[in-house]
Write a protein that holds these residues in place. Structure first.
Motif, short mmCIF file in Angstrom:
data_model
loop_
_atom_site.label_atom_id
_atom_site.label_comp_id
_atom_site.label_asym_id
_atom_site.label_seq_id
_atom_site.Cartn_x
_atom_site.Cartn_y
_atom_site.Cartn_z
N PHE A 244 0.83 -1.19 0.00
CA PHE A 244 0.00 0.00 0.00
C PHE A 244 0.88 1.26 0.00
N ASP A 245 2.03 1.18 -0.65
CA ASP A 245 2.92 2.34 -0.74
C ASP A 245 3.13 2.72 -2.20
N ASP A 563 4.33 4.87 14.72
CA ASP A 563 3.83 3.71 15.48
C ASP A 563 2.84 2.91 14.65
N VAL A 564 1.95 3.62 13.97
CA VAL A 564 0.97 2.95 13.12
C VAL A 564 1.67 2.22 11.98
N GLY A 565 2.62 2.89 11.35
CA GLY A 565 3.36 2.26 10.27
C GLY A 565 4.09 1.02 10.72
N ALA A 574 2.66 -2.62 3.93
CA ALA A 574 3.58 -1.51 3.67
C ALA A 574 2.79 -0.24 3.39
N VAL A 575 2.93 0.77 4.25
CA VAL A 575 2.36 2.09 4.03
C VAL A 575 3.45 3.12 4.25
N ARG A 576 3.20 4.34 3.86
CA ARG A 576 4.14 5.43 4.11
C ARG A 576 3.65 6.22 5.32
N ARG A 596 -0.18 7.05 5.19
CA ARG A 596 -0.71 7.16 3.83
C ARG A 596 -0.73 5.81 3.13
N PRO A 597 -1.83 5.06 3.25
CA PRO A 597 -2.00 3.92 2.34
C PRO A 597 -2.35 4.46 0.95
N SER A 598 -1.68 3.96 -0.05
CA SER A 598 -1.97 4.38 -1.43
C SER A 598 -2.14 3.11 -2.27
#
Length: 626
Positions: A244-245, A563-565, A574-576, A596-598
């Motif tokens: 999700f990055d 922390d969330v990441g 995987a998120v940013r 930021r999930p993308s």
């Protein structure tokens, strides 16, 4: 519906290409296809392959309000979300989430929409069969519809729609393709006549895809797409990778990986000048990629396409060539509050050198540009307007055609940053009328280290080169240098030849899948993800524009973004997390960072569900130590 199994001669070649099918379906197969189609009609006895979706978007209630971030999506009380992929349909290992205990799982209303088994393989009711549209009488529910409770289908039952097919021409064409008979329908604008706008070709009949490509992607099959990306089979911390990055970088299909290997194994050479065979092969591949880019973005000529390392270098090239030539003391450059640092810093550097001024278009509380304020910024001192087409931090889609038109009325030139748009939507630089358009290859499933500057030919011809050296010169003496014409005068030295060829292969792949099909799938997946995120207590979405691409930026009460990441990474997601090189827009919302999930077209509802489960666990205080 049973689709004939390809023979050995029908399978993709090692080089990533898709050869023509060697045989045709026999009469029995065609009779089966026809029989299942007619059984899907009202009263005809529905085939399980054509079962209607076992879910629907939540019903509207009197207290419902428009959902932030997705145009047309209505959110009231937390209702049933779209159904995830069934593990049996994915062809890959399911996400190992384990049983959802009450304190860790999603709310009951959301979980009710996540049955253990389902014929569905994508958002908005897209069934596992790629031929789902043959069994549906009307358009599937999407982010634009909110059916009433009475209209929502029960699980494993068919909805009795009025008999209305998505175009007899489209139906005949699909059936003919199954029979190996490639017939062309009458020209029709995308979206006209049915909700399945991507069924009809977006190009003239003469440029239609080869039969094998149409057979592979008759509409959109996320499972077929996922099989093309080898990295999606990776595991992280023992869990399947969920990527999700995509706004940072996209993964690469096997066709791109194979094309790079082919170049280095069979074509590797410098280009343009040598008289030997490998130089000719490398030159043809490199210039062929330039032509593909020109076609992909709607440029008038390949000569308007300049290869650079990425969008950042592209903007710097424009600033340090055209900008230095045309912008002086007292002139003004307009950017927007949505910009990536790469579309701010080069203009600040130019302003510091020349005495020009930077003006910024503000945004509203949804993250949308305030066009009235933009019009007030324009004046006879405005020399350039430089704006993003899609915000990398919020996902906001900006009205670039209108922005460019207003800039031209004021006598200014316009640059559009398309780094976040080209992989999500159809781009036509002539329709936008942009003077410059830039993007990075690695955001559109191509290798890193390659990007593009598009410029109108007359502007490029009047613009001086940036760097000097080999390849960009026509003649050199100690008294003077004569430069080559465009685009070569902007490509000094040995370029990134192999990765340019890889960009061409990525464009081939995207066009084979169909950018319109990608856009629709991602729109509905974003609507699904938004609905799920809104069920998480303490989660605040940042950027809720009416028109968005596949970015869902948020903060969660009680947790730092890192922390969330980290918690998501432990589950293979995987998120940013951070400022996303877009600090001005985050500070507009009082923040220094977001999670930021993308999303991309190879992501699934099941992967979104895994993300939502972790966020609910964190919201219930079962997350990382703070």
């Amino acid at each position: 519906m049973t689709i004939p199994t390809p023979t050995a001669s029908q399978t993709p070649a090692a080089g990533g290409g898709i050869p023509e099918f060697a045989g045709l379906p026999d009469t029995a197969v065609l009779e089966q296809l026809a029989g299942e189609f007619f059984r899907s009609l009202p009263g005809g006895g529905a085939s399980p392959a054509f079962a209607a979706p076992a879910f629907a978007a939540p019903p509207a209630t009197p207290s419902s309000t428009p959902s932030p971030g997705v145009s047309g999506l209505t959110i009231g009380e937390p209702g049933p979300a779209l159904q995830p992929l069934a593990a049996a349909n994915t062809g890959q290992a399911p996400v190992e989430s384990g049983p959802a205990a009450p304190e860790f799982g999603v709310p009951e209303a959301y979980a009710a929409a996540l049955p253990l088994s389902s014929p569905i393989s994508g958002p908005s009711g897209v069934p596992a069969s790629p031929y789902y549209f043959l069994g549906e009488a009307t358009a599937l529910p999407s982010a634009h519809t909110a059916p009433t409770a009475a209209s929502r289908p029960a699980e494993n039952h068919v909805v009795a729609h009025p008999f209305e097919l998505p175009g007899d021409v489209a139906l005949r064409r699909v059936l003919n393709e199954l029979a190996g008979e490639r017939t062309q329908p009458a020209a029709q604008a995308p979206g006209a006549g049915s909700g399945y706008y991507f069924i009809e070709p977006a190009v003239p009949a003469a440029a239609a895809l080869p039969k094998a490509d149409a057979m592979r992607f008759p509409a959109f099959d996320v499972n077929a797409v996922r099989r093309d990306f080898p990295i999606l089979a990776e595991r992280v911390h023992g869990k399947p990778l969920i990527w999700f990055d995509n706004a940072a970088t996209t993964q690469k299909p096997q066709a791109v990986i194979d094309r790079l290997a082919q170049f280095y194994a069979h074509e590797n050479s410098n280009i343009h000048r040598a008289a030997h065979e490998l130089a000719a092969r490398a030159t043809d591949a490199y210039e062929g990629a330039r032509s593909k880019v020109a076609r992909f973005i709607g440029a008038a000529s390949p000569d308007e396409v300049i290869f650079v390392r990425g969008a950042t270098e592209a903007i710097n090239l424009v600033a340090k060539t055209w900008g230095r030539q045309n912008i002086g003391e007292g002139d003004e450059i307009i950017v927007s509050l949505l910009e990536h640092h790469a579309n701010i810093v080069p203009w600040q550097q130019l302003a510091a050198e020349t005495g020009a001024k930077i003006r910024a278009i503000p945004v509203d509380d949804k993250g949308q540009l305030l066009l009235g304020e933009y019009q007030r910024l324009l004046n006879d001192r405005t020399k350039l307007v430089a704006v993003t087409q899609v915000s990398n931090a919020l996902g906001t889609v900006t009205p670039v055609a209108e922005i460019v038109e207003l800039a031209h009325r004021a006598g200014a030139k316009a640059l559009v940053d398309g780094a976040q748009s080209v992989s999500h939507m159809r781009v036509n630089v002539q329709a936008i009328d942009a003077d410059f358009f830039v993007f990075s290859g690695h955001k559109v499933f191509a290798p890193t280290g390659i990007g593009v500057v598009y410029g109108k030919r007359d502007i490029l011809e009047a613009t001086p080169p940036w760097q000097g050296g080999g390849n960009m010169i026509a003649d050199v003496t100690f008294e003077r240098t004569l430069y080559q014409g465009v685009p070569n005068k902007f490509e000094a030295g040995t370029g990134n030849i192999a990765d340019a060829v890889g960009l061409g292969a990525a464009i081939d792949y995207v066009e084979r899948v169909g950018i319109e099909a990608i856009a629709r799938y991602e729109h509905d997946l974003l609507a699904y993800a938004t609905q799920g995120l809104l069920t998480v207590p303490g989660l605040r979405l940042i950027g809720t524009a009416d028109h968005k691409a596949s970015v869902a930026s948020f903060v969660l009460d009680g947790y730092r973004t890192e922390d969330v990441g980290r918690a998501l990474n432990e589950e293979g997601i995987a998120v940013r997390s951070g400022h996303h090189c877009a600090q001005p827009i985050l500070r507009r919302f009082g923040l220094e960072a977001t999670v930021r999930p993308s999303l991309a077209f190879y992501n699934t509802c099941e992967e979104v569900d895994a993300l939502i489960r972790v966020l609910h666990r964190l919201a219930r205080g079962k997350g990382v130590v703070r």
